[in-house]
Scaffold this motif. Structure first.
Motif, PDB file in Angstrom:
ATOM      1  N   ARG A 124       0.936  -1.192   0.081  1.00 15.48           N
ATOM      2  CA  ARG A 124      -0.032  -0.079  -0.149  1.00 15.48           C
ATOM      3  C   ARG A 124       0.912   1.196   0.037  1.00 15.48           C
ATOM      4  O   ARG A 124       0.689   2.309  -0.637  1.00 15.48           O
ATOM      5  CB  ARG A 124      -0.864  -0.118   1.218  1.00 15.48           C
ATOM      6  CG  ARG A 124      -1.703   1.311   1.597  1.00 15.48           C
ATOM      7  CD  ARG A 124      -2.973   1.301   0.622  1.00 15.48           C
ATOM      8  NE  ARG A 124      -3.654   2.572   0.966  1.00 15.48           N
ATOM      9  CZ  ARG A 124      -4.436   2.739   2.137  1.00 15.48           C
ATOM     10  NH1 ARG A 124      -4.639   1.784   2.788  1.00 15.48           N
ATOM     11  NH2 ARG A 124      -5.382   3.827   1.913  1.00 15.48           N
ATOM     12  N   HIS A 150       1.390   4.187  -3.265  1.00 14.36           N
ATOM     13  CA  HIS A 150       0.957   5.619  -3.284  1.00 14.36           C
ATOM     14  C   HIS A 150       2.257   6.600  -3.333  1.00 14.36           C
ATOM     15  O   HIS A 150       2.230   7.448  -3.930  1.00 14.36           O
ATOM     16  CB  HIS A 150       0.124   6.092  -1.991  1.00 14.36           C
ATOM     17  CG  HIS A 150      -1.235   5.214  -1.918  1.00 14.36           C
ATOM     18  ND1 HIS A 150      -2.146   6.191  -2.737  1.00 14.36           N
ATOM     19  CD2 HIS A 150      -1.713   4.198  -1.411  1.00 14.36           C
ATOM     20  CE1 HIS A 150      -3.413   5.176  -2.545  1.00 14.36           C
ATOM     21  NE2 HIS A 150      -2.963   4.021  -1.782  1.00 14.36           N
ATOM     22  N   GLN A 187      -5.816   2.335  17.213  1.00  9.92           N
ATOM     23  CA  GLN A 187      -4.545   1.855  16.544  1.00  9.92           C
ATOM     24  C   GLN A 187      -4.402   0.436  16.186  1.00  9.92           C
ATOM     25  O   GLN A 187      -4.146  -0.370  16.979  1.00  9.92           O
ATOM     26  CB  GLN A 187      -3.304   2.414  17.231  1.00  9.92           C
ATOM     27  CG  GLN A 187      -2.531   3.869  17.187  1.00  9.92           C
ATOM     28  CD  GLN A 187      -2.734   4.199  15.725  1.00  9.92           C
ATOM     29  OE1 GLN A 187      -1.584   4.158  15.260  1.00  9.92           O
ATOM     30  NE2 GLN A 187      -3.927   4.939  15.202  1.00  9.92           N
ATOM     31  N   ASN A 194      -1.181   6.146   9.726  1.00  7.91           N
ATOM     32  CA  ASN A 194      -1.332   7.523  10.215  1.00  7.91           C
ATOM     33  C   ASN A 194      -0.620   8.622   9.245  1.00  7.91           C
ATOM     34  O   ASN A 194       0.642   8.173   9.295  1.00  7.91           O
ATOM     35  CB  ASN A 194      -1.295   7.836  11.571  1.00  7.91           C
ATOM     36  CG  ASN A 194      -1.800   6.705  12.341  1.00  7.91           C
ATOM     37  OD1 ASN A 194      -3.134   6.767  12.783  1.00  7.91           O
ATOM     38  ND2 ASN A 194      -1.223   5.595  13.020  1.00  7.91           N
ATOM     39  N   GLU A 195      -1.061   9.397   8.778  1.00 10.89           N
ATOM     40  CA  GLU A 195      -0.371  10.204   7.642  1.00 10.89           C
ATOM     41  C   GLU A 195      -0.457  11.680   8.061  1.00 10.89           C
ATOM     42  O   GLU A 195      -1.525  12.152   8.388  1.00 10.89           O
ATOM     43  CB  GLU A 195      -0.692   9.972   6.352  1.00 10.89           C
ATOM     44  CG  GLU A 195      -0.059  10.803   5.224  1.00 10.89           C
ATOM     45  CD  GLU A 195      -0.522  10.460   3.857  1.00 10.89           C
ATOM     46  OE1 GLU A 195       0.273  11.140   2.841  1.00 10.89           O
ATOM     47  OE2 GLU A 195      -1.338   9.834   3.723  1.00 10.89           O
ATOM     48  N   VAL A 251      -3.174  16.742   9.642  1.00  7.61           N
ATOM     49  CA  VAL A 251      -3.417  15.448   9.670  1.00  7.61           C
ATOM     50  C   VAL A 251      -4.029  15.037   8.418  1.00  7.61           C
ATOM     51  O   VAL A 251      -5.326  15.430   8.131  1.00  7.61           O
ATOM     52  CB  VAL A 251      -4.056  15.221  10.949  1.00  7.61           C
ATOM     53  CG1 VAL A 251      -4.447  13.386  11.154  1.00  7.61           C
ATOM     54  CG2 VAL A 251      -3.311  15.521  12.174  1.00  7.61           C
ATOM     55  N   LEU A 252      -3.657  13.886   7.746  1.00 11.02           N
ATOM     56  CA  LEU A 252      -4.598  13.288   6.514  1.00 11.02           C
ATOM     57  C   LEU A 252      -5.191  12.215   6.642  1.00 11.02           C
ATOM     58  O   LEU A 252      -6.174  12.124   5.963  1.00 11.02           O
ATOM     59  CB  LEU A 252      -3.221  13.111   5.477  1.00 11.02           C
ATOM     60  CG  LEU A 252      -2.708  14.408   5.023  1.00 11.02           C
ATOM     61  CD1 LEU A 252      -1.422  13.883   4.066  1.00 11.02           C
ATOM     62  CD2 LEU A 252      -3.300  15.526   4.529  1.00 11.02           C
ATOM     63  N   ARG A 253      -4.796  11.435   7.482  1.00  3.53           N
ATOM     64  CA  ARG A 253      -5.481  10.067   7.868  1.00  3.53           C
ATOM     65  C   ARG A 253      -5.170   9.373   9.252  1.00  3.53           C
ATOM     66  O   ARG A 253      -3.810   9.356   9.441  1.00  3.53           O
ATOM     67  CB  ARG A 253      -5.440   9.255   6.940  1.00  3.53           C
ATOM     68  CG  ARG A 253      -4.142   8.550   6.236  1.00  3.53           C
ATOM     69  CD  ARG A 253      -4.161   7.601   5.279  1.00  3.53           C
ATOM     70  NE  ARG A 253      -2.923   7.642   4.204  1.00  3.53           N
ATOM     71  CZ  ARG A 253      -2.425   6.691   3.542  1.00  3.53           C
ATOM     72  NH1 ARG A 253      -3.371   5.460   3.434  1.00  3.53           N
ATOM     73  NH2 ARG A 253      -1.180   6.762   2.881  1.00  3.53           N
ATOM     74  N   VAL A 254      -5.902   8.758   9.847  1.00  2.46           N
ATOM     75  CA  VAL A 254      -5.921   8.083  11.126  1.00  2.46           C
ATOM     76  C   VAL A 254      -6.284   6.618  11.308  1.00  2.46           C
ATOM     77  O   VAL A 254      -7.328   6.483  10.598  1.00  2.46           O
ATOM     78  CB  VAL A 254      -6.523   8.969  12.361  1.00  2.46           C
ATOM     79  CG1 VAL A 254      -6.328   8.199  13.715  1.00  2.46           C
ATOM     80  CG2 VAL A 254      -5.577  10.557  12.281  1.00  2.46           C
ATOM     81  N   ASN A 255      -5.494   5.801  11.452  1.00  2.00           N
ATOM     82  CA  ASN A 255      -5.835   4.625  11.594  1.00  2.00           C
ATOM     83  C   ASN A 255      -6.490   3.834  10.368  1.00  2.00           C
ATOM     84  O   ASN A 255      -7.485   3.302  10.347  1.00  2.00           O
ATOM     85  CB  ASN A 255      -6.885   3.927  12.876  1.00  2.00           C
ATOM     86  CG  ASN A 255      -6.858   2.941  13.501  1.00  2.00           C
ATOM     87  OD1 ASN A 255      -5.937   2.121  13.466  1.00  2.00           O
ATOM     88  ND2 ASN A 255      -8.194   2.220  13.761  1.00  2.00           N
ATOM     89  N   ASP A 256      -5.910   4.205   9.291  1.00  2.00           N
ATOM     90  CA  ASP A 256      -6.337   3.560   7.887  1.00  2.00           C
ATOM     91  C   ASP A 256      -6.003   2.156   7.795  1.00  2.00           C
ATOM     92  O   ASP A 256      -4.850   1.694   7.665  1.00  2.00           O
ATOM     93  CB  ASP A 256      -6.006   4.584   6.899  1.00  2.00           C
ATOM     94  CG  ASP A 256      -6.173   3.986   5.426  1.00  2.00           C
ATOM     95  OD1 ASP A 256      -6.820   2.979   5.302  1.00  2.00           O
ATOM     96  OD2 ASP A 256      -5.875   4.722   4.532  1.00  2.00           O
ATOM     97  N   THR A 257      -6.713   1.300   7.598  1.00  2.00           N
ATOM     98  CA  THR A 257      -6.594  -0.132   7.505  1.00  2.00           C
ATOM     99  C   THR A 257      -7.242  -0.989   6.225  1.00  2.00           C
ATOM    100  O   THR A 257      -7.458  -2.089   6.094  1.00  2.00           O
ATOM    101  CB  THR A 257      -6.891  -0.974   8.659  1.00  2.00           C
ATOM    102  OG1 THR A 257      -8.247  -0.838   9.041  1.00  2.00           O
ATOM    103  CG2 THR A 257      -6.293  -0.680  10.058  1.00  2.00           C
TER     104      THR A 257
END
Length: 206
Positions: free
Chosen positions: A42, A46, A177, A183-184, A194-200
């Motif tokens: 992933r 990107h 988490q 997290n980005e 902050v762009l994303r948090v806890n993305d799975t």
């Protein structure tokens, strides 16, 4: 200033049922390795990471290795990212800790910022360490255009996110988490974006 990708290590023994893992150096399970492989794919899809920093615990080192190998990035361990030292609670299940230290366990769940683990650290100690990690990485990679990856632990990532989101330590439990979550965020002159948090999402793919 660089873009930072804060990720958690893959699945290990002691997540379910949950234990205070801390400084116990446990390896990734087969599920954890699969998660780390998908995470690496992933991130590469990107934007190829420039550098990978990990906690010295093998579960983070091994997760970081998947990422570094896939992106041909340099990597290094960073003691600042080591897991929270749970002291006498280390490797106990939640039920075991609750039986031995009922009042302190309840405080940990309701007011985590008021707890120092017997023979171990407090969240304040962890915040100081992780703040040092951020300063070190931001200074060293100030001119880097590609993302820098930090591979940490549940507690480490929460402590970092509390700082980046400008939240008090009392909100420690409000941010989840998951294993190999992403997290980005970007840190620049105007502050933290902050762009994303806890993305799975990458773990849900067939």
């Amino acid at each position: 200033m660089p873009r930072l990708l804060l990720v958690r290590h893959g699945h290990v023994e002691g997540i379910d049922p949950v234990r205070f893992r801390g400084r116990v150096d446990i390896p990734l399970t087969s599920t954890g390795k699969m998660q780390a492989s998908r995470l690496a794919a992933r991130l590469l899809k990107h934007s190829r990471p420039a550098f990978v920093y990990t906690s010295p615990m093998s579960r983070c080192v091994d997760t970081g290795e998947f990422i570094a190998n896939a992106s041909n990035a340099a990597s290094a361990t960073l003691e600042y990212l080591n897991d929270l030292d749970y002291g006498n609670w280390q490797w106990l299940t939640h039920n075991e800790a609750k039986q031995k230290w009922p009042e302190q366990f309840e405080t940990w769940l309701t007011h985590p910022h008021l707890v120092r683990f017997p023979g171990g650290e407090s969240l304040q100690d962890l915040v100081q360490r992780t703040a040092d990690a951020l300063r070190y990485i931001l200074e060293k990679h100030a001119a880097e255009q590609r993302p820098i990856v930090l591979v940490g632990h549940d507690s480490v990532n929460r402590a970092l996110l509390m700082q980046l989101l400008d939240q008090p330590l009392s909100s420690y439990w409000r941010v989840a988490q998951s294993p190999c979550a992403i997290n980005e965020f970007e840190v620049g002159p105007a502050g933290v974006h902050v762009l994303r948090v806890n993305d799975t999402a990458h773990l849900e793919e067939a």
